[in-house]
Design a protein around this motif. Sequence first.
Motif, PDB file in Angstrom:
ATOM      1  N   ALA A   1      29.889  12.745  -1.741  1.00  0.00           N
ATOM      2  CA  ALA A   1      29.024  11.624  -1.347  1.00  0.00           C
ATOM      3  C   ALA A   1      29.620  10.835  -0.180  1.00  0.00           C
ATOM      4  N   TRP A   2      30.942  10.904  -0.005  1.00  0.00           N
ATOM      5  CA  TRP A   2      31.574  10.180   1.098  1.00  0.00           C
ATOM      6  C   TRP A   2      31.698  11.106   2.302  1.00  0.00           C
ATOM      7  N   GLY A   3      30.597  11.288   2.994  1.00  0.00           N
ATOM      8  CA  GLY A   3      30.631  12.130   4.184  1.00  0.00           C
ATOM      9  C   GLY A   3      29.280  12.721   4.467  1.00  0.00           C
ATOM     10  N   TYR A   4      29.180  13.318   5.637  1.00  0.00           N
ATOM     11  CA  TYR A   4      27.955  14.029   5.972  1.00  0.00           C
ATOM     12  C   TYR A   4      28.391  15.373   6.541  1.00  0.00           C
ATOM     13  N   ILE A   5      28.283  16.436   5.773  1.00  0.00           N
ATOM     14  CA  ILE A   5      28.773  17.783   6.067  1.00  0.00           C
ATOM     15  C   ILE A   5      30.297  17.828   5.975  1.00  0.00           C
ATOM     16  N   TYR A   6      31.004  17.186   6.913  1.00  0.00           N
ATOM     17  CA  TYR A   6      32.459  17.065   6.761  1.00  0.00           C
ATOM     18  C   TYR A   6      32.709  15.813   5.938  1.00  0.00           C
TER      19      TYR A   6
END
Lengths: 198, 376
Positions: free
Chosen positions: B318-323
């Motif tokens: 949940a803490w990130g977008y893709i990476y």
Amino acid sequence: MEEKIEKLNSYDWKVRDLFIEDKIETLNKMFQNHGGYFYVAQKKALRDTLLSIIKGKRSLVYTNIRAEYEDLVKKLELETIIKLEKGSVADAKKELFDVDVGILEPDAIAAESGSIVLFDFDGTKSFVAFLPEIFIAVAEESAIFDTVPEALGNLIKKYSKMPATIQIVNGPSRTGDIENKIVRPSHGPKDAYLFLVK
Amino acid sequence: MSYKQVHKKILKALKKEDLRKGSEAATKDELKKRKYAIATHKYSLDWAEDVKNAKSTMLFDVVSSVEKFRKAFEGKNKYFYFARTPQDLKNIIAEIIKPGSTVVKSKSMVGEEIELRQFMESHGIKIYETDLGEFLIQLANEKPAHMVTPAVNMSEERARQLLEPVVGEKLNDVTSMVLGVRKFMRKIFFSADFGMVGANALSADTGSVIFITNEGNGALTSTLPDKLIVITSVEKIYPTLLDAIKAVTTQAIFSGFEYTTYVHIINGPYDFYGPKEIHLILLDNGRIRNDDLKETLLCIKCGACQFACPVFQVVDGAWGYIYTAAIGIPWTAITNSKETARSLAAFCLECGKCREVCPMKIDIPELIRKIKAEEV
């Protein structure tokens, strides 16, 4: 002089096994650690062990094995035995879809990491190593090197050119992608055997 | 993503107790495995240093590194492409693969980075992720939670719900799920038109592509279809084959694998069985002209920093977008959006655990600080 001492100090003496017996011991430990089976066998015992492995199996594919082992393999009582070499099987893919056993002689073995090293020029070795449910490598003592880089260096010198692929195989295929639970097989072989023939 | 969107995503994850527990257990286990793997290899720390030095020499001048690799790679039935942007890469793919084709694909973070699977599907290409974790992510239509273990937060029950309709069988436990997928996927492996793999490393002296898998999915992907496509990025080039082997070994060790089952070194198409042509696409996507966060390119994507991060341990993907998490934040700034990276950076605790575990000794907190402080 100082430089020489530094070189000596930086050399990791522990990594290298001096005697062949020690190398085989390391290899045994490492290959089993990967989930594979390791045997040191006399030529006669090889036949008996092979028979017990292939019991109940239907088909076998082999490539790159010396004449004496080829005779042995040919005499195994199986429904289908395919020799895979350049030009041998018109549609190898179809024949090998659910093949039970694959046998080959590896180009090298790296003791320290328990690795089977294949130099594949035409795809035959990769097919035999990846597609069957059971993968068997039959090697001689002379194929053993300490490390993968050492094995590769020697093979590149021996063939004096790079193959289409170099495959390094450490045991049977596995996955831990669901809740870290290890399951064998995944897409490759379920069992991997390494025979060292005396 | 704005700060508010990131905040909302994290709050949502915090409310899911099963995810929190699963994530905590998995990360602890992963860190233990990693410690054991490092101790098993007597040379793991030395090799990590060698890899960092080798990588630094290539990153000093990325453009000439690319040129060196191209020269060594190109040959009969071997085609090299350079893609400056994600769109460039997609255009090249659309040229090579016609709609209606079937593609089997191994895990690739570069593919995830530019949402290649989604593009190929919209282009009328049938694509199958063959790594089990990534296949689950594809079925769930989610993004990977971690660079090495994409479905690290997925429960057995959820995996069963996703797999049963596809495999068409009752799957009682993890073993039957894995075997069910093996059976289902094997037919596709044998009939696919293209294989697509990522690379863990490239060697500039021999022009080789090196990648590692445990499942053997990469083995079949790169052996069975007649055409092979490699998608990878510019920071994967190493001076020699030996450096590249050290790099993939280091990546595996620091990911927590004592050994990976397979190391594949691909030099060319086979002259009999297997692929007859290889297309390699090298993606830049903001990497080359990125001086302020250049240290990020030393990353070998082992994912150790993600597991060590206390925020990841609670909310994981949940803490990130893709990476995601730790080094995932500078990666987001380079390859996706600085705005999203800044929103993510606000949640960094600056504890420095990521720097401690990084085999390349990247100063990740400093990179995140730069993003936070709007210095980049």
